[in-house]
Design a protein around this motif. Sequence first.
Motif, short mmCIF file in Angstrom:
data_model
loop_
_atom_site.label_atom_id
_atom_site.label_comp_id
_atom_site.label_asym_id
_atom_site.label_seq_id
_atom_site.Cartn_x
_atom_site.Cartn_y
_atom_site.Cartn_z
N THR A 1 0.34 -1.19 0.39
CA THR A 1 0.12 -0.21 0.17
C THR A 1 0.68 0.91 0.12
OG1 THR A 1 -0.37 0.00 2.66
CG2 THR A 1 -1.82 -1.59 1.28
N SER A 2 0.42 2.97 0.30
CA SER A 2 1.06 4.19 0.24
C SER A 2 2.38 3.55 1.79
CB SER A 2 0.48 5.26 -0.07
OG SER A 2 -0.65 4.76 0.57
N ASP A 3 2.04 3.43 2.58
CA ASP A 3 2.44 2.88 3.62
C ASP A 3 2.52 1.69 4.27
OD1 ASP A 3 -0.13 2.42 4.72
OD2 ASP A 3 0.23 4.32 5.66
N SER A 4 2.59 0.44 3.38
CA SER A 4 2.70 -1.16 4.33
C SER A 4 3.28 -1.86 3.33
CB SER A 4 1.82 -0.72 5.46
OG SER A 4 0.44 -1.38 4.61
N GLY B 1 2.97 -10.98 7.95
CA GLY B 1 3.36 -10.07 8.56
C GLY B 1 3.17 -9.23 7.25
N THR B 2 2.69 -7.84 8.60
CA THR B 2 2.69 -6.60 8.26
C THR B 2 3.57 -5.55 8.66
OG1 THR B 2 1.01 -6.95 6.93
CG2 THR B 2 0.73 -4.30 7.38
N THR B 3 4.13 -4.49 7.86
CA THR B 3 4.85 -3.53 8.75
C THR B 3 4.83 -2.39 7.24
OG1 THR B 3 6.90 -2.71 9.94
CG2 THR B 3 7.22 -3.69 8.64
N GLY B 4 5.52 -0.88 8.29
CA GLY B 4 5.29 0.35 7.79
C GLY B 4 6.85 0.99 7.53
N ALA B 5 6.88 1.64 6.99
CA ALA B 5 7.92 2.54 7.44
C ALA B 5 8.41 2.33 8.63
CB ALA B 5 8.20 3.85 6.35
N GLY B 6 10.20 2.21 8.97
CA GLY B 6 9.88 3.04 9.54
C GLY B 6 10.31 1.07 11.17
N PRO C 1 10.82 -2.13 5.15
CA PRO C 1 10.28 -1.47 4.21
C PRO C 1 11.56 -0.06 4.82
CG PRO C 1 8.55 -2.11 5.48
CD PRO C 1 9.71 -2.24 6.60
N LEU C 2 11.56 0.68 3.51
CA LEU C 2 13.01 1.44 3.77
C LEU C 2 11.96 3.28 3.01
CD1 LEU C 2 16.87 -0.39 2.29
CD2 LEU C 2 15.74 1.08 4.36
N SER C 3 11.32 2.87 1.61
CA SER C 3 10.33 3.64 1.52
C SER C 3 9.29 2.82 0.34
CB SER C 3 11.55 4.45 0.19
OG SER C 3 11.63 4.19 -1.31
N ALA D 1 7.43 -0.54 -3.07
CA ALA D 1 8.15 -0.27 -1.71
C ALA D 1 9.04 -1.18 -2.55
CB ALA D 1 7.35 -1.07 -0.57
N THR D 2 9.79 -0.29 -1.11
CA THR D 2 11.93 -0.15 -1.54
C THR D 2 12.18 -1.42 -0.21
OG1 THR D 2 12.20 1.05 -3.53
CG2 THR D 2 13.83 -0.18 -1.82
N ILE D 3 12.47 -3.03 -0.65
CA ILE D 3 12.27 -3.19 1.07
C ILE D 3 13.64 -3.74 1.22
CG2 ILE D 3 10.15 -3.96 1.11
CD1 ILE D 3 10.76 -6.61 -0.45
N GLU D 4 14.17 -3.85 2.28
CA GLU D 4 15.09 -4.64 2.38
C GLU D 4 15.34 -5.90 3.58
OE1 GLU D 4 19.28 -3.54 5.62
OE2 GLU D 4 17.44 -2.72 6.13
#
Length: 146
Positions: free
Chosen positions: A90-93, A107-112, A129-131, A137-140
């Motif tokens: 999504t726009s934030d997760s 699992g679900t998470t957002g920026a930070g 999530p990085l951005s 989404a750019t994820i690590e």
Amino acid sequence: MSAAALTLGLALTACGAGYSSSEPIPATTTPTGTAPAPAPSTVSFQAVDESGYFGPCFDGSCTLTVTAPATIPVDAAVFGFPEVIVSEVTSDSVTWEAYGPGTTLRGTTGAGGTTTLSTGSSTPITMRPLSFDDDAATIELFPGRP
């Protein structure tokens, strides 16, 4: 094929596949005069050599940009499941899942934030999530817990 043409081919292949990475991505070739097939909506890797290299995330450590759905192969002998699936962005997760013998993880998470998938008897894998950019989404990904 020249190295420059192969590099361009890899760059063009990576642009349309819904992800980006600093690792080399397997390229496919299309016979001259044939239109290329549409890019898949999932991240998928194919072995590029006899060693069994399955993409930049196989060891559980990478940074990439994904759209959902995205299937990312990881080492089942290490993590207890053969792949992680980014099922929603999504726009934030970001939501991701993994399935192994008798195991369903999600699992679900957002920026930070971070979310970790673990079978309890294998090495955990964590996503951060990085951005976010529209539906991407750019994820690590990294082995272990934060």
